[in-house]
Design an enzyme around this catalytic site. Structure first.
Site, short mmCIF file in Angstrom:
data_model
loop_
_atom_site.label_atom_id
_atom_site.label_comp_id
_atom_site.label_asym_id
_atom_site.label_seq_id
_atom_site.Cartn_x
_atom_site.Cartn_y
_atom_site.Cartn_z
N GLU A 27 0.97 -1.19 0.00
CA GLU A 27 -0.03 0.09 -0.08
C GLU A 27 0.84 1.21 -0.17
O GLU A 27 0.31 2.13 -0.68
CB GLU A 27 -1.03 0.06 1.28
CG GLU A 27 -1.70 1.06 1.20
CD GLU A 27 -2.84 1.13 2.47
OE1 GLU A 27 -3.65 2.07 2.65
OE2 GLU A 27 -2.39 0.38 3.36
N ASP A 28 1.97 1.36 0.78
CA ASP A 28 2.70 2.65 0.99
C ASP A 28 3.90 2.72 0.40
O ASP A 28 4.61 3.77 0.12
CB ASP A 28 2.96 2.66 2.70
CG ASP A 28 1.81 2.88 3.29
OD1 ASP A 28 0.74 3.28 2.82
OD2 ASP A 28 2.03 2.63 4.61
#
Length: 714
Positions: free
Chosen positions: A76-77
């Protein structure tokens, strides 16, 4: 676990050197991926996944879970794709990371629909591999421990979703330590001032009772040591959120709540658990009604312990929880015990773990049956943390159900088919209503009938999510099936009036109609006709064969115009018989659509006058030849007043094979009574036999069938 080396040293207690190295490799991979990223507090981001892995390490989790914890924010990051993780760490770890990443995108504080949709994602992820939710719970726990760096509105939002969703799930999976810490941290973030004041009051109260508590503990220690019983004792602190909920919902004061103190006694065997129970009851008198044996009958989340409450004579009562070391571990860690070195559990405890897994499987079944995500989350919240009752099947199997559960809930807990065909029940050998709440220790036997099906009224008293979702699913499916069948009959009648059969429908005309109505097939068209949403004559006209000679169609239309829809009485929920005129087989009848159902009226009913002016709204109906069901027929009887009048009337009706469903008597004066009597009869001929018997009673002066809205005698 401030550094990877400290964590590795801790992991060496239950993982092999090769597994520890894999976890370290995942850490260094995540450290490089998150390089340059910081948390709200200003710390390097890698501190968070390292802490999450540390929480899982304290649970004794396996290496794959720990690797997923290290990598859970990478997709996600950092933009690293799932395939890259699969190549580096294998399919299982990449799937775990992907599952947690999807949960990280959830925003529970948005609209109800969004919350429900995202909750369904959580259930799907849990059903694929329950370790996904364990990683997510650990992620949430560390976020709650460091929530002080967030803004006040963010703290309240995160705290609310923690109390509403994450803490109850942890509790349902038996993870007591995680649940209580999540609740207390969320309580402190959502109600900071109340939390501070309550914490100070609890500490002050315990300090004021310290000497008495130590004295009671010393007495118990002395008794158990004298009997050479292996044990250890710890005082159990009441958690602030639990105290607050009791004060709020049960209207209890702090003094009342704190008047009962809790102590854990942990021993080495089940036999010693019961031995300690006997010794304590010999030492202090037990409070009646407070003993619970969760060892013999575990809770639905796998929890096992003996509970008893004692009068101490020191100004407080003592609640004692007695369990083995193994049960203590399961009580604190729940389903997390089945991984790592803790996987060598007894059959008894493994059975408790399977209960939690069956709950997750049940969530997936409810998700598949639910008509919408909002309906699904409604069912799940009912099941998240129930107060259980324990009942038995006739063969002695124990079934755990939420408090307030009924025999219908029990039937669906046994099997969905048993619930769907349930018609009655025996509770402890006696017939009982299906709506009666069950009590612990009762034996329940369900009576089934293959031709039976769920009743809409059941939804008013069932309490389990499985029962509610199964009933709704059946009713929706049955309604569609009945709608299609009724629609087919109506369209067949209308097509006959236009001079063709359904087999002759033009494919081109059908495709045009489907495109225009945005329906997917003929069954959808038939369903809408059956529900009264489309006029069958209009649809029949649109679907007539295009190659037909217009004169021939018109001729056959005249030949078919006299056909009418046959009512057999077994059409189901979509065909209803009007309660204004109570039509019986043998009466002339008409029909029209109202409220999504075909209403059958006596053809002379006053309520048909308005819609009979519009032929498109009127359906010509006839009765079938072999009707099996019974119909309601109200009677009004004027009779000589007599105290045995009602039993006499009921007996005569019964001798004519009619079922009496209701009798009301109104005394006109000292000599005359008016009786309203509701019967179930098969047809007009059957009703005539009943009337003949009733008229033979010398007390009966006047007798008539109630046809309040019929314009003339029927």
């Amino acid at each position: 676990m401030s550094t990877i080396n400290a964590l590795a040293e801790r992991l060496s207690d239950h993982l092999t050197p090769d597994e520890v190295n894999k976890v370290k490799r995942a850490y260094f991979y995540a450290e490089q991926a998150h390089d340059g990223q910081s948390r709200k507090s200003g710390e390097p981001y890698i501190i968070h996944p390292l802490a999450v892995a540390g929480i899982l390490a304290n649970m004794g989790m396996d290496s794959q879970s720990l690797m997923a914890a290290m990598l859970h924010d990478v997709i996600e990051d950092t933009g690293i794709p799932k395939n890259a993780l699969r190549h580096q760490f294998g399919d299982t770890v990449s799937e775990l990371v992907d599952g947690v990443s999807k949960l990280n995108k959830m925003e529970f504080a948005t609209k109800a629909e969004a919350q429900a949709e995202n909750f369904q994602k959580m259930v799907l992820a849990m059903s694929a591999d329950i370790r996904v939710i364990l990683v997510k719970l650990s992620d949430r726990l560390h976020n709650m421990r460091t929530i002080g760096a967030m803004s006040a509105p963010s703290q309240r939002r995160i705290a609310k979703e923690t109390l509403d969703i994450y803490a109850p799930i942890a509790g349902r999976l038996g993870m007591h330590l995680v649940r209580t810490e999540l609740e207390d941290l969320a309580f402190a973030a959502y109600y900071p001032m109340r939390s501070r004041r309550l914490s100070a009051a609890v500490a002050q109260f315990r300090e004021s009772r310290r000497e008495q508590l130590e004295e009671v503990q010393s007495v118990i220690e002395e008794r158990l040591s004298a009997q050479d019983v292996n044990h250890r004792m710890t005082w159990r602190q009441r958690h602030l959120n639990s105290i607050y909920k009791k004060m709020l919902h049960e209207r209890k004061g702090l003094k009342t709540i704190m008047a009962t103190q809790v102590i854990n006694v942990v021993t080495d065997s089940v036999e010693n658990c019961y031995r300690i129970l006997g010794l304590l009851h010999g030492l202090y008198k037990p409070v009646p009604g407070t003993f619970s044996d969760y060892i013999a009958i575990p809770k639905a989340n796998g929890y096992q312990s003996l509970h008893t409450t004692l009068f101490t004579g020191k100004g407080f009562q003592l609640e004692v929880l007695i369990r083995t070391e193994e049960m203590e571990m399961v009580a604190n860690l729940g389903i997390a015990c089945q991984w790592g070195s803790n996987s060598q559990l007894s059959d008894r405890v493994q059975g408790s773990q399977r209960r939690a897994q069956r709950w997750v499987a049940g969530l997936l079944e409810m998700q598949q049956r639910a008509g919408s995500s909002l309906e699904f989350i409604e069912h799940v919240k009912e099941d998240l943390f129930p107060d259980e009752v324990y009942v038995f099947t006739p063969k002695g199997k124990i079934m755990e159900l939420p408090r307030g559960a009924t025999p219908v809930d029990f039937a669906y807990a046994v099997h969905t088919h048993v619930g769907n065909t349930c018609v009655g029940c025996y509770v402890d050998g006696h017939l009982a209503p299906l709506s009666s709440p069950l009590q612990s220790g009762q034996t329940v036997e369900v009576i089934t009938k293959e031709s039976s099906h769920p009743n809409m009224a059941w939804l008013s008293f069932v309490v389990t999510g499985k029962a509610r979702s199964s009933i709704r699913h059946f009713l929706k499916t049955a309604e569609r099936s009945e709608s299609i069948e009724l629609g087919r009959r109506l369209l067949t009648q209308a097509a006959a009036s236009d001079g063709y059969t359904l087999e002759q429908i033009s494919e081109g005309a059908l495709n045009e109609l489907l495109q225009e109505t945005e329906l997917s097939g003929l069954d959808d068209v038939l369903e809408e006709i059956g529900l009264g949403k489309r006029v069958p004559q209009v649809v029949a006209h649109r679907l007539q064969p295009r190659a037909e000679d217009a004169l021939g169609v018109a001729q056959r239309g005249r030949e078919g115009a006299s056909q009418s829809l046959v009512i057999n009485g077994s059409e189901g929920m979509l065909v209803k018989f009007a309660r204004c005129c109570y039509p019986l087989p043998g009466d002339p009848i008409l029909g029209h659509f109202a409220g999504g159902s075909l209403m059958v009226h006596h053809s002379l009913c006053k309520n048909t006058l308005e819609w009979r002016k519009n032929p498109e709204k009127t359906l010509t109906l006839t009765w079938g030849e072999h009707i099996q069901r019974e119909f309601l027929a109200p009677l009004r009887i004027q009779a000589v007043a007599h105290r045995e009048l009602l039993p006499m009337l009921a007996a005569e009706a019964s001798l004519a094979d009619a079922v009496v469903t209701r009798m009301d008597m109104d005394r006109q004066d000292d000599s005359v009574s008016m009786v309203e009597m509701h019967l179930l009869v098969k047809n007009r001929v059957h009703l005539a036999r009943v009337l003949k018997r009733l008229r033979h009673l010398k007390q009966v002066q006047r007798l008539q069938r109630v046809l309040a809205s019929v314009t003339a005698a029927a």
